[in-house]
Write a protein that holds these residues in place. Structure first.
Motif, PDB file in Angstrom:
ATOM      1  N   LEU A 146      15.480  15.153  -2.143  1.00  0.00           N
ATOM      2  CA  LEU A 146      14.669  14.343  -3.051  1.00  0.00           C
ATOM      3  C   LEU A 146      14.057  13.193  -2.263  1.00  0.00           C
ATOM      4  CD1 LEU A 146      17.170  14.245  -6.057  1.00  0.00           C
ATOM      5  CD2 LEU A 146      15.285  15.857  -5.679  1.00  0.00           C
ATOM      6  N   ILE A 147      12.736  13.117  -2.310  1.00  0.00           N
ATOM      7  CA  ILE A 147      12.005  12.142  -1.506  1.00  0.00           C
ATOM      8  C   ILE A 147      11.254  11.178  -2.422  1.00  0.00           C
ATOM      9  CG2 ILE A 147      10.228  11.824   0.252  1.00  0.00           C
ATOM     10  CD1 ILE A 147      12.749  13.171   1.293  1.00  0.00           C
ATOM     11  N   GLY A 148      11.398   9.897  -2.126  1.00  0.00           N
ATOM     12  CA  GLY A 148      10.667   8.870  -2.867  1.00  0.00           C
ATOM     13  C   GLY A 148       9.374   8.522  -2.161  1.00  0.00           C
ATOM     14  N   GLY A 149       9.250   7.257  -1.764  1.00  0.00           N
ATOM     15  CA  GLY A 149       8.023   6.817  -1.112  1.00  0.00           C
ATOM     16  C   GLY A 149       8.093   5.337  -0.788  1.00  0.00           C
ATOM     17  N   PRO A 150       6.967   4.738  -0.461  1.00  0.00           N
ATOM     18  CA  PRO A 150       6.944   3.309  -0.151  1.00  0.00           C
ATOM     19  C   PRO A 150       7.558   2.480  -1.274  1.00  0.00           C
ATOM     20  CG  PRO A 150       4.846   4.323   0.429  1.00  0.00           C
ATOM     21  CD  PRO A 150       5.634   5.370  -0.305  1.00  0.00           C
ATOM     22  N   SER A 151       8.371   1.493  -0.899  1.00  0.00           N
ATOM     23  CA  SER A 151       9.059   0.655  -1.887  1.00  0.00           C
ATOM     24  C   SER A 151       9.302  -0.717  -1.284  1.00  0.00           C
ATOM     25  CB  SER A 151      10.396   1.298  -2.284  1.00  0.00           C
ATOM     26  OG  SER A 151      11.395   1.031  -1.306  1.00  0.00           O
ATOM     27  N   PRO A 152       9.709  -1.691  -2.107  1.00  0.00           N
ATOM     28  CA  PRO A 152      10.007  -3.021  -1.561  1.00  0.00           C
ATOM     29  C   PRO A 152      11.325  -3.068  -0.778  1.00  0.00           C
ATOM     30  CG  PRO A 152       9.528  -3.113  -3.934  1.00  0.00           C
ATOM     31  CD  PRO A 152       9.755  -1.681  -3.582  1.00  0.00           C
ATOM     32  N   HIS A 153      12.105  -1.985  -0.783  1.00  0.00           N
ATOM     33  CA  HIS A 153      13.469  -2.037  -0.260  1.00  0.00           C
ATOM     34  C   HIS A 153      13.639  -1.398   1.110  1.00  0.00           C
ATOM     35  CE1 HIS A 153      14.526  -3.503  -4.201  1.00  0.00           C
ATOM     36  NE2 HIS A 153      13.945  -2.446  -4.745  1.00  0.00           N
ATOM     37  N   PHE A 154      12.760  -0.449   1.469  1.00  0.00           N
ATOM     38  CA  PHE A 154      12.859   0.236   2.756  1.00  0.00           C
ATOM     39  C   PHE A 154      11.463   0.404   3.348  1.00  0.00           C
ATOM     40  CE2 PHE A 154      16.761   1.409   0.641  1.00  0.00           C
ATOM     41  CZ  PHE A 154      17.703   1.416   1.668  1.00  0.00           C
ATOM     42  N   VAL A 155      11.410   0.442   4.665  1.00  0.00           N
ATOM     43  CA  VAL A 155      10.148   0.674   5.368  1.00  0.00           C
ATOM     44  C   VAL A 155       9.879   2.184   5.379  1.00  0.00           C
ATOM     45  CG1 VAL A 155       8.902   0.421   7.545  1.00  0.00           C
ATOM     46  CG2 VAL A 155      10.513  -1.366   6.802  1.00  0.00           C
ATOM     47  N   SER A 225      16.050  10.239   0.067  1.00  0.00           N
ATOM     48  CA  SER A 225      15.541   9.078   0.802  1.00  0.00           C
ATOM     49  C   SER A 225      16.106   7.824   0.130  1.00  0.00           C
ATOM     50  CB  SER A 225      14.015   9.062   0.816  1.00  0.00           C
ATOM     51  OG  SER A 225      13.475   8.991  -0.482  1.00  0.00           O
ATOM     52  N   PRO A 226      16.551   6.827   0.907  1.00  0.00           N
ATOM     53  CA  PRO A 226      17.333   5.727   0.331  1.00  0.00           C
ATOM     54  C   PRO A 226      16.563   4.845  -0.628  1.00  0.00           C
ATOM     55  CG  PRO A 226      16.773   5.259   2.619  1.00  0.00           C
ATOM     56  CD  PRO A 226      16.368   6.684   2.365  1.00  0.00           C
ATOM     57  N   ASP A 227      15.219   4.899  -0.594  1.00  0.00           N
ATOM     58  CA  ASP A 227      14.440   4.124  -1.556  1.00  0.00           C
ATOM     59  C   ASP A 227      14.620   4.638  -2.980  1.00  0.00           C
ATOM     60  OD1 ASP A 227      11.866   6.103  -2.039  1.00  0.00           O
ATOM     61  OD2 ASP A 227      12.689   6.231  -0.033  1.00  0.00           O
ATOM     62  N   SER A 228      15.045   5.900  -3.130  1.00  0.00           N
ATOM     63  CA  SER A 228      15.279   6.495  -4.460  1.00  0.00           C
ATOM     64  C   SER A 228      16.728   6.260  -4.875  1.00  0.00           C
ATOM     65  CB  SER A 228      14.957   7.994  -4.432  1.00  0.00           C
ATOM     66  OG  SER A 228      13.609   8.219  -4.128  1.00  0.00           O
ATOM     67  N   ALA A 229      17.095   4.994  -5.027  1.00  0.00           N
ATOM     68  CA  ALA A 229      18.496   4.649  -5.289  1.00  0.00           C
ATOM     69  C   ALA A 229      19.009   5.270  -6.581  1.00  0.00           C
ATOM     70  CB  ALA A 229      18.665   3.132  -5.325  1.00  0.00           C
ATOM     71  N   SER A 230      18.180   5.303  -7.632  1.00  0.00           N
ATOM     72  CA  SER A 230      18.651   5.870  -8.900  1.00  0.00           C
ATOM     73  C   SER A 230      19.018   7.336  -8.733  1.00  0.00           C
ATOM     74  CB  SER A 230      17.595   5.699  -9.993  1.00  0.00           C
ATOM     75  OG  SER A 230      16.403   6.386  -9.646  1.00  0.00           O
ATOM     76  N   MET A 231      18.282   8.060  -7.857  1.00  0.00           N
ATOM     77  CA  MET A 231      18.600   9.464  -7.609  1.00  0.00           C
ATOM     78  C   MET A 231      19.933   9.609  -6.878  1.00  0.00           C
ATOM     79  SD  MET A 231      16.234  11.464  -8.861  1.00  0.00           S
ATOM     80  CE  MET A 231      16.426  10.352 -10.251  1.00  0.00           C
ATOM     81  N   ALA A 249      15.780  -0.771   6.511  1.00  0.00           N
ATOM     82  CA  ALA A 249      15.883  -1.574   5.287  1.00  0.00           C
ATOM     83  C   ALA A 249      15.037  -2.827   5.409  1.00  0.00           C
ATOM     84  CB  ALA A 249      17.339  -1.953   5.028  1.00  0.00           C
ATOM     85  N   GLN A 250      14.433  -3.233   4.280  1.00  0.00           N
ATOM     86  CA  GLN A 250      13.738  -4.511   4.237  1.00  0.00           C
ATOM     87  C   GLN A 250      14.768  -5.637   4.177  1.00  0.00           C
ATOM     88  OE1 GLN A 250      10.624  -4.794   4.703  1.00  0.00           O
ATOM     89  NE2 GLN A 250       9.449  -3.158   3.727  1.00  0.00           N
ATOM     90  N   ALA A 251      14.483  -6.732   4.847  1.00  0.00           N
ATOM     91  CA  ALA A 251      15.414  -7.853   4.897  1.00  0.00           C
ATOM     92  C   ALA A 251      15.693  -8.396   3.496  1.00  0.00           C
ATOM     93  CB  ALA A 251      14.843  -8.966   5.776  1.00  0.00           C
ATOM     94  N   GLY A 252      16.979  -8.575   3.197  1.00  0.00           N
ATOM     95  CA  GLY A 252      17.371  -9.195   1.940  1.00  0.00           C
ATOM     96  C   GLY A 252      17.357  -8.281   0.732  1.00  0.00           C
ATOM     97  N   SER A 253      17.120  -6.974   0.914  1.00  0.00           N
ATOM     98  CA  SER A 253      17.060  -6.059  -0.226  1.00  0.00           C
ATOM     99  C   SER A 253      18.453  -5.783  -0.779  1.00  0.00           C
ATOM    100  CB  SER A 253      16.409  -4.730   0.182  1.00  0.00           C
ATOM    101  OG  SER A 253      16.592  -3.744  -0.825  1.00  0.00           O
TER     102      SER A 253
END
Length: 303
Positions: A146-155, A225-231, A249-253
């Motif tokens: 399962l793949i997510g995409g661009p998010s505020p939490h990961f590059v 992908s780790p940006d899809s945390a709910s999955m 990971a984005q800093a402070g996420s």
């Protein structure tokens, strides 16, 4: 689900909905768990009211006929409606998030750990958002990606993900891969051109409704992908062995910190560990946060 105007014969659990599937899934996850303990109850989905209407109901509540026992809501747009209907029905309210209104306004808050709250009598901390998944008795040897995409939490790094997917698909399983609304179309197009043996790539928009809810509980292994945390939390609840791909990971996420915590507790396997020979395993104890919270609600005597 039953219409809001329909009179119910049994006690009812009301779900306030802001129309967002992710929020509704959280509320239904808790409601489903409560029904497994109290199957005689009904569940009623109630659209969140516009704020002016909700304020009017707070000041001059109607005289509803339903035997409402509990109100559940997720999403900021449900907050005023929860308070208005609590005044009308006189039953407890549960909000499944850190609310935008003062927490003391609600009878109970169930906040995901990554929201950063602290457990107390009126605030319970859950491991991720609640969801509706249940393990299946029949499980195949196949896997899901399962793949997510661009998010505020990961590059986002599509090239790095494609390399990891190629290493994962080593012929031991058949894999199905699905993107999401956030997945860049060029990522799936480039992945399809690689023609990786044992991998079927799906466009999420072309999949039938309920595809993931059907496939996830019967899959032996799931990589996300780790940006899809709910999955990640849904796959754990479904009883899969879960792995997460590596993205910076984005800093402070707080979401990134939550994923790191799952890895540290060996509930999920990071890809760098897999690359050195560590295979994902199913957690020793069932991951069932909705059921745990439902049991605690019954112990409070609210149903």
């Amino acid at each position: 689900m039953q219409e809001a105007t329909q009179e119910l014969m049994h006690g009812c659990i009301g779900i306030l909905s802001d129309g967002k599937p992710g929020h509704l899934n959280q509320s239904l996850g808790l409601a489903d768990a409560l029904l497994r303990l109290r199957p005689e109850l009904d569940v009623q989905e109630i659209p969140a009211m516009p704020w002016r209407q909700a304020m009017g109901e707070l000041l001059w509540p109607g005289n509803p006929k339903q035997d409402m026992r509990l109100l559940i809501g997720a999403g900021h747009a449900t907050h005023l409606s929860l308070l208005a209907l609590r005044r009308a029905y006189g039953c407890p309210t549960i909000v499944l998030m850190r609310p935008s209104l003062p927490g003391a306004f609600f009878d109970l808050r169930i906040e995901p750990r990554h929201d950063g709250g602290a457990e107390n009598e009126r605030c319970w901390i859950s491991e991720g958002p609640l969801n509706r998944m249940q393990p299946s008795a029949a499980r195949s040897n196949d896997g899901l990606i399962l793949i997510g995409g661009p998010s505020p939490h990961f590059v986002w790094d599509g090239a790095a993900l494609r390399v990891q997917i190629q290493r994962l698909c080593n012929g031991q399983r058949q894999w199905q891969l699905s993107g999401s609304r956030r997945t860049p179309p060029e990522f799936l197009e480039a992945l399809s051109t690689l023609e990786i043996p044992g991998l079927t790539v799906h466009d999420a928009d072309a999949l039938p409704t309920g595809w993931l809810a059907c496939e996830l509980p019967k899959s032996a292994e799931c990589w996300i992908s780790p940006d899809s945390a709910s999955m990640v939390y849904e796959a754990l609840t479904a009883g899969c062995a879960v792995g997460v791909f590596d993205l910076p990971a984005q800093a402070g996420s707080r979401v990134a910190s939550a994923i790191e915590g799952l890895c540290a507790r060996q509930l999920v396997t990071p890809f760098d560990a897999f690359a050195t020979g560590c295979e994902p395993t199913v957690p020793a104890a069932a991951f069932a946060e909705a059921d745990r919270c439902a049991q605690r609600i019954l112990e409070r005597g609210w149903l």
